[in-house]
Design an enzyme around this catalytic site. Structure first.
Site, short mmCIF file in Angstrom:
data_model
loop_
_atom_site.label_atom_id
_atom_site.label_comp_id
_atom_site.label_asym_id
_atom_site.label_seq_id
_atom_site.Cartn_x
_atom_site.Cartn_y
_atom_site.Cartn_z
N LYS A 1 0.80 -1.24 0.00
CA LYS A 1 0.00 0.00 0.00
C LYS A 1 0.83 1.28 0.00
O LYS A 1 0.39 2.32 0.44
CB LYS A 1 -0.99 0.02 1.17
CG LYS A 1 -1.89 -1.16 1.17
CD LYS A 1 -2.74 -1.22 -0.07
CE LYS A 1 -2.88 -2.62 -0.59
NZ LYS A 1 -3.28 -2.69 -1.97
N HIS B 1 7.70 -7.48 -1.55
CA HIS B 1 7.48 -6.77 -0.28
C HIS B 1 8.49 -7.24 0.77
O HIS B 1 8.42 -6.82 1.92
CB HIS B 1 6.07 -7.04 0.26
CG HIS B 1 4.95 -6.46 -0.56
ND1 HIS B 1 5.01 -5.21 -1.11
CD2 HIS B 1 3.72 -6.94 -0.87
CE1 HIS B 1 3.85 -4.96 -1.74
NE2 HIS B 1 3.07 -6.00 -1.62
P1 PAP Z 1 -0.18 -3.27 -3.25
O1 PAP Z 1 0.89 -3.18 -2.22
O2 PAP Z 1 -1.32 -4.17 -2.88
O3 PAP Z 1 0.33 -3.54 -4.62
P2 PAP Z 1 -0.20 -0.48 -3.71
O4 PAP Z 1 -0.26 -0.29 -5.16
O5 PAP Z 1 1.14 -0.38 -3.05
O6 PAP Z 1 -0.89 -1.83 -3.29
O7 PAP Z 1 -1.09 0.59 -2.96
C1 PAP Z 1 -2.35 1.00 -3.40
C2 PAP Z 1 -2.40 2.48 -3.12
O8 PAP Z 1 -1.74 3.17 -4.20
C3 PAP Z 1 -3.83 3.00 -3.12
O9 PAP Z 1 -3.82 4.13 -2.24
P3 PAP Z 1 -5.12 4.67 -1.51
O10 PAP Z 1 -5.76 3.51 -0.83
O11 PAP Z 1 -4.63 5.69 -0.54
O12 PAP Z 1 -5.97 5.27 -2.57
C4 PAP Z 1 -4.02 3.39 -4.58
O13 PAP Z 1 -5.07 4.27 -4.79
C5 PAP Z 1 -2.66 4.00 -4.86
N1 PAP Z 1 -2.36 4.02 -6.30
C6 PAP Z 1 -2.54 3.03 -7.20
N2 PAP Z 1 -2.14 3.43 -8.41
C7 PAP Z 1 -1.71 4.69 -8.29
C8 PAP Z 1 -1.19 5.65 -9.22
N3 PAP Z 1 -1.05 5.36 -10.51
N4 PAP Z 1 -0.84 6.85 -8.74
C9 PAP Z 1 -0.97 7.16 -7.42
N5 PAP Z 1 -1.46 6.30 -6.50
C10 PAP Z 1 -1.83 5.09 -6.93
#
Ligand code: PAP
Length: 356
Positions: free
Chosen positions: A98, A165
């Protein structure tokens, strides 16, 4: 008479948190069984010897090599540590969940493949338009080595690009070869917590009761979250990036939000593929930023409907994508507790965050 005496007997209605605990007990068996499906007897015995805590998504998190981890992840990490052979050009994208993993995967993939797939002309065959970033840059622990598999990586195009991770201490032996590069993306612990909490509640099955924010927050502050404690995860990569900046690039989510083009140039140079003046003139940097932006990725069909990692719908990877959403959720006392923890754990390290 009988009616009135019955009325006077207090009804045993459990409180909300009591309901939640009962629900967890009911879930326990099936959650636990799912957690341990396909694990050998010896492996389960090894798990039994580890300290454990209540998990966010699975029944337990185990303390393995100094970090908290699910049973299936431990199985995959052990296979990875035993079998992965790095090559000099490998690129490893590392995060705690995240922190912007999906974004970093999109950016690195697009930079590294920009001569094959031009982000400016952006024909419909650009992989990012039809594949989630998690399909383009596989995780060691959720894809390649999941279930203890040993994948054949010899056909992957160079530079091979992976994600993980795994904390630095448990990764370092596998990536020591000269030329292997690591990019770490860090996000402020307040937003990382809120993003994790939303995600867990979004992906849980309907029959499972929600994880309450207070309960999750307490676990988080005690370090109990997948791949946590978060401060140790961050500090492991942070210290290595200071010691060996040519090996580990340390980026921050908030900096990317503030100035994506400067950070794209930094990332590209670190990966050994700096943007040429001509590319800059043609708008390649901006095109990559736009293609990988939250708004663009979120609206793509593949990210609305598919599942790239087993059981997890892609749409939950794109929630708000903002800095400081935590202000909408944390109480003043929670902010105070987490601020004190961050000061205590990260103070003096030089690692700081902008929270707005
Ligand atoms: P993961 O560890 O399960 O792969 P990850 O992608 O690290 O998840 O985190 C998701 C967060 O990144 C979300 O944040 P939020 O809950 O605060 O909204 C998601 O919205 C955000 N996120 C995904 N893609 C992008 C992007 N292209 N630009 C900025 N933030 C993004």
């Amino acid at each position: 008479m009988a009616t009135s005496s019955m009325k006077s007997i207090p009804m045993a209605i459990p409180s909300f948190s009591m309901c939640h605990k009962l629900e967890l007990l009911k879930e326990g068996k099936s959650k636990g069984q799912e957690d341990h499906e396909g694990l050998s007897y010896e492996f389960q015995e090894m798990l039994d010897s580890l300290p454990k805590e209540r998990g966010w998504r699975t029944r337990y998190l185990y303390l393995f090599q100094g970090f908290w981890c699910q049973a299936k992840e431990i199985q995959a990490i052990m296979s990875f540590q035993k079998h992965f052979q790095s090559l000099p050009n490998d690129v490893v994208l590392a995060t705690i969940p995240k922190s912007g993993t999906t974004w970093l995967k999109a950016l690195a993939f697009t930079i590294l493949n920009r001569h094959r797939f031009d982000p400016v002309s952006l024909s419909s065959d650009h992989p990012l338009l039809t594949s989630n970033p998690h399909d383009l840059v596989p995780f060691f622990e959720y894809k390649l080595y999941a279930n203890g598999d040993v994948p054949n990586l010899s056909s992957l195009a160079s530079p091979r690009t992976f994600a993980t991770h795994i904390p630095f201490g448990s990764l370092m032996d596998s990536i020591e070869k000269p030329g292997v590069k690591v990019v770490y993306l860090c996000r402020n612990p307040f937003d990382t917590f809120i993003s994790s909490w939303h995600y867990i509640n979004n992906i849980k099955s309907e029959s499972v009761s929600p994880v309450l924010l207070d309960e999750a927050f307490d676990l988080y502050c005690r370090g109990v979250i997948g791949f946590g404690p978060f401060w140790e995860h961050m500090l492991g990569y942070w210290r290595e990036s200071l010691k060996r900046p040519e090996k580990v690039l340390f980026l921050k989510y908030e900096d990317l939000k503030e100035d994506i083009e400067t950070n794209l140039k930094k990332l590209s140079s670190f990966l050994g593929l700096p943007f040429t003046e001509e590319e800059e003139r043609k708008g390649v940097v901006k095109a990559i930023a736009d293609l990988c932006s939250f708004e663009n990725l979120k609206k793509l069909e593949v990210n609305k409907s598919n599942k790239s990692i087993k059981n997890f719908e892609n749409r939950f990877l794109f929630r708000k994508g903002e800095v400081s959403d935590w202000v909408n959720y944390l109480s003043p006392s929670q902010v105070e507790r987490l601020s004190a923890l961050v000061d205590d754990k990260l103070g003096g390290s030089g690692l700081t965050f902008s929270l707005s």
